[in-house]
Design a protein around this motif. Structure first.
Motif, PDB file in Angstrom:
ATOM      1  N   MET A 220       0.793  -1.225   0.000  1.00  0.00           N
ATOM      2  CA  MET A 220       0.000   0.000   0.000  1.00  0.00           C
ATOM      3  C   MET A 220       0.829   1.281   0.000  1.00  0.00           C
ATOM      4  N   ASP A 221       2.059   1.211   0.495  1.00  0.00           N
ATOM      5  CA  ASP A 221       2.879   2.431   0.553  1.00  0.00           C
ATOM      6  C   ASP A 221       4.340   2.045   0.435  1.00  0.00           C
ATOM      7  N   LEU A 222       5.121   2.938  -0.155  1.00  0.00           N
ATOM      8  CA  LEU A 222       6.555   2.718  -0.365  1.00  0.00           C
ATOM      9  C   LEU A 222       7.260   4.052  -0.247  1.00  0.00           C
ATOM     10  N   MET A 223       8.387   4.064   0.432  1.00  0.00           N
ATOM     11  CA  MET A 223       9.172   5.292   0.536  1.00  0.00           C
ATOM     12  C   MET A 223      10.649   4.945   0.655  1.00  0.00           C
ATOM     13  N   TRP A 224      11.485   5.787   0.050  1.00  0.00           N
ATOM     14  CA  TRP A 224      12.930   5.606   0.111  1.00  0.00           C
ATOM     15  C   TRP A 224      13.465   6.193   1.413  1.00  0.00           C
ATOM     16  N   LEU A 225      14.430   5.497   2.000  1.00  0.00           N
ATOM     17  CA  LEU A 225      15.144   6.068   3.135  1.00  0.00           C
ATOM     18  C   LEU A 225      16.098   7.143   2.623  1.00  0.00           C
ATOM     19  N   PRO A 226      16.333   8.185   3.394  1.00  0.00           N
ATOM     20  CA  PRO A 226      17.243   9.247   2.940  1.00  0.00           C
ATOM     21  C   PRO A 226      18.677   8.756   2.873  1.00  0.00           C
ATOM     22  N   ASP A 227      19.515   9.555   2.236  1.00  0.00           N
ATOM     23  CA  ASP A 227      20.906   9.148   2.046  1.00  0.00           C
ATOM     24  C   ASP A 227      21.770   9.422   3.266  1.00  0.00           C
ATOM     25  N   THR A 228      21.160   9.725   4.402  1.00  0.00           N
ATOM     26  CA  THR A 228      21.938  10.010   5.611  1.00  0.00           C
ATOM     27  C   THR A 228      22.201   8.768   6.445  1.00  0.00           C
ATOM     28  N   ILE A 229      21.302   7.765   6.375  1.00  0.00           N
ATOM     29  CA  ILE A 229      21.475   6.562   7.186  1.00  0.00           C
ATOM     30  C   ILE A 229      21.160   5.322   6.359  1.00  0.00           C
ATOM     31  N   GLU A 230      21.559   4.176   6.916  1.00  0.00           N
ATOM     32  CA  GLU A 230      21.164   2.868   6.417  1.00  0.00           C
ATOM     33  C   GLU A 230      20.606   2.067   7.583  1.00  0.00           C
ATOM     34  N   VAL A 231      19.830   1.054   7.260  1.00  0.00           N
ATOM     35  CA  VAL A 231      19.297   0.153   8.274  1.00  0.00           C
ATOM     36  C   VAL A 231      19.944  -1.203   8.077  1.00  0.00           C
ATOM     37  N   ALA A 232      20.668  -1.664   9.102  1.00  0.00           N
ATOM     38  CA  ALA A 232      21.332  -2.962   9.045  1.00  0.00           C
ATOM     39  C   ALA A 232      20.388  -4.041   9.567  1.00  0.00           C
ATOM     40  N   ARG A 233      20.909  -5.225   9.735  1.00  0.00           N
ATOM     41  CA  ARG A 233      20.115  -6.325  10.248  1.00  0.00           C
ATOM     42  C   ARG A 233      19.547  -5.986  11.628  1.00  0.00           C
ATOM     43  N   MET A 234      18.352  -6.487  11.900  1.00  0.00           N
ATOM     44  CA  MET A 234      17.642  -6.255  13.160  1.00  0.00           C
ATOM     45  C   MET A 234      17.327  -4.792  13.391  1.00  0.00           C
ATOM     46  N   GLY A 235      17.341  -3.969  12.316  1.00  0.00           N
ATOM     47  CA  GLY A 235      16.900  -2.587  12.418  1.00  0.00           C
ATOM     48  C   GLY A 235      17.903  -1.616  12.992  1.00  0.00           C
ATOM     49  N   VAL A 236      19.170  -1.988  13.078  1.00  0.00           N
ATOM     50  CA  VAL A 236      20.185  -1.096  13.650  1.00  0.00           C
ATOM     51  C   VAL A 236      20.499   0.014  12.647  1.00  0.00           C
ATOM     52  N   PRO A 237      20.340   1.298  13.025  1.00  0.00           N
ATOM     53  CA  PRO A 237      20.665   2.394  12.103  1.00  0.00           C
ATOM     54  C   PRO A 237      22.166   2.663  12.080  1.00  0.00           C
ATOM     55  N   VAL A 238      22.734   2.775  10.880  1.00  0.00           N
ATOM     56  CA  VAL A 238      24.160   3.060  10.725  1.00  0.00           C
ATOM     57  C   VAL A 238      24.317   4.221   9.755  1.00  0.00           C
ATOM     58  N   GLU A 239      25.450   4.850   9.801  1.00  0.00           N
ATOM     59  CA  GLU A 239      25.721   5.989   8.926  1.00  0.00           C
ATOM     60  C   GLU A 239      25.902   5.530   7.487  1.00  0.00           C
ATOM     61  N   ASN A 240      25.318   6.245   6.567  1.00  0.00           N
ATOM     62  CA  ASN A 240      25.460   5.953   5.141  1.00  0.00           C
ATOM     63  C   ASN A 240      26.651   6.741   4.604  1.00  0.00           C
ATOM     64  N   LYS A 241      27.769   6.090   4.528  1.00  0.00           N
ATOM     65  CA  LYS A 241      28.991   6.771   4.090  1.00  0.00           C
ATOM     66  C   LYS A 241      29.008   7.022   2.590  1.00  0.00           C
ATOM     67  N   ALA A 242      28.242   6.251   1.837  1.00  0.00           N
ATOM     68  CA  ALA A 242      28.227   6.429   0.388  1.00  0.00           C
ATOM     69  C   ALA A 242      27.417   7.645  -0.032  1.00  0.00           C
ATOM     70  N   GLN A 243      26.579   8.179   0.872  1.00  0.00           N
ATOM     71  CA  GLN A 243      25.749   9.347   0.571  1.00  0.00           C
ATOM     72  C   GLN A 243      24.861   9.097  -0.654  1.00  0.00           C
ATOM     73  N   ALA A 244      24.360   7.861  -0.776  1.00  0.00           N
ATOM     74  CA  ALA A 244      23.446   7.502  -1.865  1.00  0.00           C
ATOM     75  C   ALA A 244      22.334   6.647  -1.279  1.00  0.00           C
ATOM     76  N   SER A 245      21.096   6.983  -1.586  1.00  0.00           N
ATOM     77  CA  SER A 245      19.954   6.260  -1.040  1.00  0.00           C
ATOM     78  C   SER A 245      19.815   4.915  -1.747  1.00  0.00           C
ATOM     79  N   CYS A 246      19.997   3.831  -0.996  1.00  0.00           N
ATOM     80  CA  CYS A 246      19.958   2.482  -1.560  1.00  0.00           C
ATOM     81  C   CYS A 246      18.921   1.596  -0.872  1.00  0.00           C
ATOM     82  N   GLN A 247      18.146   2.142   0.051  1.00  0.00           N
ATOM     83  CA  GLN A 247      17.185   1.335   0.787  1.00  0.00           C
ATOM     84  C   GLN A 247      15.804   1.971   0.736  1.00  0.00           C
ATOM     85  N   LEU A 248      14.788   1.127   0.769  1.00  0.00           N
ATOM     86  CA  LEU A 248      13.413   1.595   0.774  1.00  0.00           C
ATOM     87  C   LEU A 248      12.589   0.784   1.758  1.00  0.00           C
TER      88      LEU A 248
END
Length: 436
Positions: A35-63
């Motif tokens: 029903m809904d989809l959104m991209w995560l911003p290029d500031t963070i990434e979500v690792a396994r078990m939902g742990v937020p980590v810094e996105n060093k690549a500065q490119a949005s790769c997760q949704l």
């Protein structure tokens, strides 16, 4: 592409068809409609078990996606670690190559995302659990913290010489142990098909009994709308203010607190909404009868400032666009598939000099008023319990009954004296004739 109509011979331009580049794994995807989809911003990434980590690549790769099956899923478009044959019944390499060749031959789709086709699985799944009883809430829409949407400068990416995202999607996810980013709000809101607003955490928590990491239970789930929650929209001016729209009502909330403003029940269902991009106190509500209500909280809060009919069918989408400081457009989509472009008038696009501060104070006053009434109701409930007459648990004797009545009458005399002293009819040191 241009085509010629057979009957009229008039040449017309055909809309291009965009083909998909990859399909997620059927076994690992949602079991019901997304029903809904959104991209995560290029500031963070979500690792396994939902742990937020810094996105060093500065490119949005997760949704993130949410579905009627009650699950919120996090996806990564980069190449994951190989896990053997997967996807649709374990497609072999020959079948996959044939599929890729056919796609490139007939639809000219590049192989940029070929590593995802029928192999794509979510990296994290968050169920929208019910607080009482088993089962999941059917999700309809999402809203993540505005803190994550802070736009950073792309100069670091340009200086480091990183190529564009389209050329880096085939790169593997780093196998180094990710370091959790500090100060990231991992809680998010979800609106459901049954009218609930859910506030939960995508980060897993440790089970006190087993010690294992499990999905977090919702912080709260409030039944706020008599129908599906169509929209969850954060204010573009205040990080903590957002609006929910569903059924026959809309509500404005403050993150971490309760509802601060709600409209009365409408005669027509609400189907779409959007905040103004230039005025903090203005937003638009689309309705099932094809009308758009314009609300201006600087003008009034009990009814819309104006209403405009757009279509004879339901309004399904509202998207504002700021062309310049002197022109703001509003795109409106309806249930017939028609797109309408409206120009916002000067009075609704030009903010007053102190509107930002005035609306901030208005929201703060509403929160203070709600807190006052909550405290008052709590104190009244305590006073009612304390002043309730004590009902004897056993049959009283004549002496016990007389003593109880004397005590009650003496309490009444003391209250009478305090009241008369406040009115100035008696002095503080005047004696009270109590029964002994």
């Amino acid at each position: 592409q241009r085509r010629v109509a057979i009957t009229t011979g008039v040449e017309y331009q055909r809309s291009p068809v965009v083909h998909y580049a990859a399909v997620s794994s059927i076994e690992g995807s949602h079991k019901m409609a997304v029903m809904d989809l959104m991209w995560l911003p290029d500031t963070i990434e979500v690792a396994r078990m939902g742990v937020p980590v810094e996105n060093k690549a500065q490119a949005s790769c997760q949704l993130v996606t949410v579905g009627i099956d009650g699950n919120v899923m996090f996806w990564d478009i980069r190449l994951q670690k190989p896990a053997g044959t997967g996807g649709l019944g374990g497609l072999g390499s020959t079948t996959k190559k044939e599929r890729e060749t056919a796609k490139e031959k007939f639809s000219s789709i590049p192989s940029t995302f070929s590593h995802l086709d029928l192999q794509w699985k979510p990296i994290n799944v968050v169920p929208l659990s019910k607080l009482t009883g088993p089962g999941l809430h059917p999700g309809v829409t999402l809203s993540i913290s505005q803190q994550l949407l802070i736009v950073k400068s792309k100069m670091q990416s340009l200086v480091s010489g990183n190529p564009p995202l389209i050329h880096r999607t085939n790169s593997s996810v780093s196998r180094q142990r990710p370091v959790e980013a500090e100060g990231v709000n991992t809680k998010f809101f979800a609106g459901t098909e049954d009218g609930y607003l859910i506030y939960t955490d995508w980060k897993a928590e440790k089970d006190p009994e087993s010690g294992k990491l499990v999905s977090s239970k919702p912080v709260y789930a409030i039944s706020t709308h008599a129908g599906p929650v169509h929209c969850l929209l954060r204010s573009p001016f205040y990080n903590h203010i957002f609006m929910s729209v569903g059924g026959w009502s809309w509500s404005i909330w403050k993150e971490g607190e309760s509802e601060i403003l709600q409209t009365s029940r409408s005669n027509v269902k609400y189907t779409a909404a959007s905040w103004s991009l230039t005025r903090p106190g203005v937003f638009y509500i689309g309705k099932e009868d094809g009308n758009i209500d314009v609300w201006d909280l600087m003008d009034r809060s009990h009814e819309p400032s104006m209403s405009q009919n757009i279509s004879s069918s339901a309004v399904t989408s509202l998207v504002p666009y700021r062309v310049s400081s002197k022109q703001v457009l509003l795109g409106v989509g309806d249930n017939f598939g028609t797109l309408h472009i409206l120009e916002v008038p000067w009075s609704l696009r030009q903010a007053s000099p102190n509107e930002l501060h005035a609306m901030s104070s208005y929201f703060d006053r509403e929160c203070s008023r709600i807190d006052y009434y909550k405290e008052r109701d709590m104190n009244r409930g305590t006073a009612v319990v304390d002043s309730a007459p004590q009902i004897p648990t056993a049959l009283e004797t004549a002496e016990e009954e007389e003593e109880r009545l004397k005590k009650s009458f003496n309490n009444y005399l003391n209250m009478e004296k305090e009241f008369l002293v406040k009115l100035g009819l008696r002095k503080e040191d005047d004696p009270v004739q109590l029964l002994t």
